[in-house]
Every structure is written in C-alpha cells, then in structure tokens.
Design a protein around this motif. Structure first.
Motif, PDB file in Angstrom:
ATOM      1  N   PRO A  42       0.806  -1.220   0.000  1.00 54.10           N
ATOM      2  CA  PRO A  42       0.000   0.000   0.000  1.00 54.10           C
ATOM      3  C   PRO A  42       0.840   1.271   0.000  1.00 54.10           C
ATOM      4  CG  PRO A  42       0.059  -0.934   2.192  1.00 54.10           C
ATOM      5  CD  PRO A  42       0.759  -1.915   1.282  1.00 54.10           C
ATOM      6  N   GLY A  43       0.260   2.305  -0.564  1.00 55.93           N
ATOM      7  CA  GLY A  43       0.841   3.639  -0.457  1.00 55.93           C
ATOM      8  C   GLY A  43       0.534   4.206   0.918  1.00 55.93           C
ATOM      9  N   GLN A  44       0.873   5.448   1.113  1.00 56.52           N
ATOM     10  CA  GLN A  44       0.629   6.133   2.386  1.00 56.52           C
ATOM     11  C   GLN A  44      -0.877   6.290   2.616  1.00 56.52           C
ATOM     12  OE1 GLN A  44       2.994   7.179   4.556  1.00 56.52           O
ATOM     13  NE2 GLN A  44       1.399   7.878   5.945  1.00 56.52           N
ATOM     14  N   PRO A  45      -1.404   5.870   3.774  1.00 57.28           N
ATOM     15  CA  PRO A  45      -2.830   6.065   4.052  1.00 57.28           C
ATOM     16  C   PRO A  45      -3.200   7.553   4.068  1.00 57.28           C
ATOM     17  CG  PRO A  45      -1.864   4.530   5.617  1.00 57.28           C
ATOM     18  CD  PRO A  45      -0.730   5.151   4.849  1.00 57.28           C
ATOM     19  N   TRP A  46      -4.424   7.861   3.637  1.00 58.54           N
ATOM     20  CA  TRP A  46      -4.900   9.241   3.676  1.00 58.54           C
ATOM     21  C   TRP A  46      -6.382   9.278   4.003  1.00 58.54           C
ATOM     22  CZ3 TRP A  46      -4.997   6.660  -0.942  1.00 58.54           C
ATOM     23  CH2 TRP A  46      -6.096   6.833  -1.760  1.00 58.54           C
ATOM     24  N   GLN A  47      -6.818  10.429   4.489  1.00 58.88           N
ATOM     25  CA  GLN A  47      -8.226  10.664   4.787  1.00 58.88           C
ATOM     26  C   GLN A  47      -8.735  11.798   3.914  1.00 58.88           C
ATOM     27  OE1 GLN A  47      -7.557  11.164   9.119  1.00 58.88           O
ATOM     28  NE2 GLN A  47      -9.158   9.600   9.306  1.00 58.88           N
ATOM     29  N   VAL A  48     -10.016  11.749   3.599  1.00 60.06           N
ATOM     30  CA  VAL A  48     -10.666  12.826   2.865  1.00 60.06           C
ATOM     31  C   VAL A  48     -11.395  13.679   3.891  1.00 60.06           C
ATOM     32  CG1 VAL A  48     -12.369  13.415   1.112  1.00 60.06           C
ATOM     33  CG2 VAL A  48     -10.936  11.377   0.815  1.00 60.06           C
ATOM     34  N   PRO A  49     -11.038  14.975   3.985  1.00 62.21           N
ATOM     35  CA  PRO A  49     -11.701  15.838   4.966  1.00 62.21           C
ATOM     36  C   PRO A  49     -13.225  15.801   4.818  1.00 62.21           C
ATOM     37  CG  PRO A  49      -9.833  16.970   3.993  1.00 62.21           C
ATOM     38  CD  PRO A  49     -10.028  15.699   3.216  1.00 62.21           C
ATOM     39  N   GLY A  50     -13.901  15.654   5.939  1.00 66.93           N
ATOM     40  CA  GLY A  50     -15.359  15.636   5.945  1.00 66.93           C
ATOM     41  C   GLY A  50     -15.962  14.266   5.691  1.00 66.93           C
ATOM     42  N   ASN A  55      -8.136   5.698   3.475  1.00 64.20           N
ATOM     43  CA  ASN A  55      -7.922   5.122   2.144  1.00 64.20           C
ATOM     44  C   ASN A  55      -6.457   4.759   1.952  1.00 64.20           C
ATOM     45  OD1 ASN A  55     -10.639   6.041   0.984  1.00 64.20           O
ATOM     46  ND2 ASN A  55      -9.730   7.952   1.658  1.00 64.20           N
ATOM     47  N   VAL A  56      -6.200   3.728   1.153  1.00 63.58           N
ATOM     48  CA  VAL A  56      -4.858   3.432   0.663  1.00 63.58           C
ATOM     49  C   VAL A  56      -4.984   3.007  -0.797  1.00 63.58           C
ATOM     50  CG1 VAL A  56      -3.799   2.759   2.860  1.00 63.58           C
ATOM     51  CG2 VAL A  56      -4.823   1.009   1.410  1.00 63.58           C
ATOM     52  N   GLN A  57      -3.909   3.151  -1.521  1.00 67.37           N
ATOM     53  CA  GLN A  57      -3.871   2.800  -2.941  1.00 67.37           C
ATOM     54  C   GLN A  57      -2.874   1.663  -3.139  1.00 67.37           C
ATOM     55  OE1 GLN A  57      -5.190   5.549  -5.133  1.00 67.37           O
ATOM     56  NE2 GLN A  57      -5.214   4.203  -6.891  1.00 67.37           N
ATOM     57  N   VAL A  58      -3.250   0.697  -3.981  1.00 68.17           N
ATOM     58  CA  VAL A  58      -2.335  -0.362  -4.405  1.00 68.17           C
ATOM     59  C   VAL A  58      -2.406  -0.452  -5.925  1.00 68.17           C
ATOM     60  CG1 VAL A  58      -2.525  -1.704  -2.269  1.00 68.17           C
ATOM     61  CG2 VAL A  58      -4.042  -2.216  -4.172  1.00 68.17           C
ATOM     62  N   CYS A  59      -1.376  -1.018  -6.512  1.00 64.08           N
ATOM     63  CA  CYS A  59      -1.352  -1.254  -7.949  1.00 64.08           C
ATOM     64  C   CYS A  59      -1.174  -2.741  -8.184  1.00 64.08           C
ATOM     65  CB  CYS A  59      -0.198  -0.503  -8.602  1.00 64.08           C
ATOM     66  SG  CYS A  59      -0.333   1.280  -8.448  1.00 64.08           S
ATOM     67  N   GLY A  60      -1.724  -3.226  -9.279  1.00 59.10           N
ATOM     68  CA  GLY A  60      -1.614  -4.647  -9.553  1.00 59.10           C
ATOM     69  C   GLY A  60      -1.565  -4.942 -11.033  1.00 59.10           C
ATOM     70  N   HIS A  61      -1.391  -6.207 -11.314  1.00 61.61           N
ATOM     71  CA  HIS A  61      -1.315  -6.691 -12.687  1.00 61.61           C
ATOM     72  C   HIS A  61      -2.009  -8.040 -12.742  1.00 61.61           C
ATOM     73  CE1 HIS A  61       0.330  -8.030 -16.517  1.00 61.61           C
ATOM     74  NE2 HIS A  61       0.605  -6.762 -16.739  1.00 61.61           N
ATOM     75  N   GLN A  82       3.305   4.269  -7.634  1.00 59.01           N
ATOM     76  CA  GLN A  82       3.551   4.717  -6.273  1.00 59.01           C
ATOM     77  C   GLN A  82       2.526   5.776  -5.907  1.00 59.01           C
ATOM     78  OE1 GLN A  82       7.529   6.106  -5.959  1.00 59.01           O
ATOM     79  NE2 GLN A  82       8.420   4.144  -6.461  1.00 59.01           N
ATOM     80  N   CYS A  83       2.074   5.722  -4.696  1.00 61.29           N
ATOM     81  CA  CYS A  83       1.135   6.712  -4.190  1.00 61.29           C
ATOM     82  C   CYS A  83       1.896   7.703  -3.331  1.00 61.29           C
ATOM     83  CB  CYS A  83       0.060   6.030  -3.354  1.00 61.29           C
ATOM     84  SG  CYS A  83      -0.787   4.731  -4.244  1.00 61.29           S
TER      85      CYS A  83
END
Length: 87
Positions: A42-50, A55-61, A82-83
């Motif tokens: 996973p990339g760096q976790p983040w929150q959406v204000p409000g 959330n985290v982002q991953v990439c795959g194939h 990369q996130c």
C-alpha cells in the motif's frame, strides 16, 4: 493525493483504492492482497476531509507473480506505481 499512473495505459495494469473504517483495516487488507496476488504494497494512508474512514492505494497486474512473496514485490507490478501525499 497524487498517484503515478503512467503504466495504466498498458493492458493488465490496475490501480485500486481501498477504503475502510480505520488505518489498520485498510493496511491489513492491502497486505493480504499483496501476499496472494501480483499487487504492490500500500501507499501512504490518507483521509478525505469531511468523510469518515481511511484510504490506501495499491497497484496490480493480471499476470500472476512468479512466486509468492512479501508485499511490494509483485513481479509484474510496474515500478512507477507509487502513491504519494501532496506536498
């Protein structure tokens, strides 16, 4: 949040956003995906204000990994996936 998706024009590559109630949940799920599939860690976790949750982002194939391994070591996952949090 910005994500490098330069490889997504190639067939078989995907980017997945995982949303969950808390950071531990989304990270655990992302690592479980990475252990069983050709998916980056996973990339760096983040929150959406409000909005609730994290959330985290991953990439795959779609191509299977050569061997199961630690998260982030999928054989066919593009290096450029990369996130990054905005600066």
């Amino acid at each position: 949040m910005t994500v490098s998706h330069s490889h997504l024009h190639q067939p078989g590559h995907v980017s997945i956003t995982i949303q969950g109630a808390d950071e531990n949940t989304v990270l655990d799920f992302a690592y479980a995906l990475a252990l069983r599939n050709n998916v980056s860690g996973p990339g760096q976790p983040w929150q959406v204000p409000g909005r609730p949750g994290v959330n985290v982002q991953v990439c795959g194939h779609l191509e299977p990994a050569d061997e199961p391994g630690p998260p982030g070591y999928g054989a066919a996952v593009a290096d450029g996936c990369q996130c990054q949090m905005p600066s």
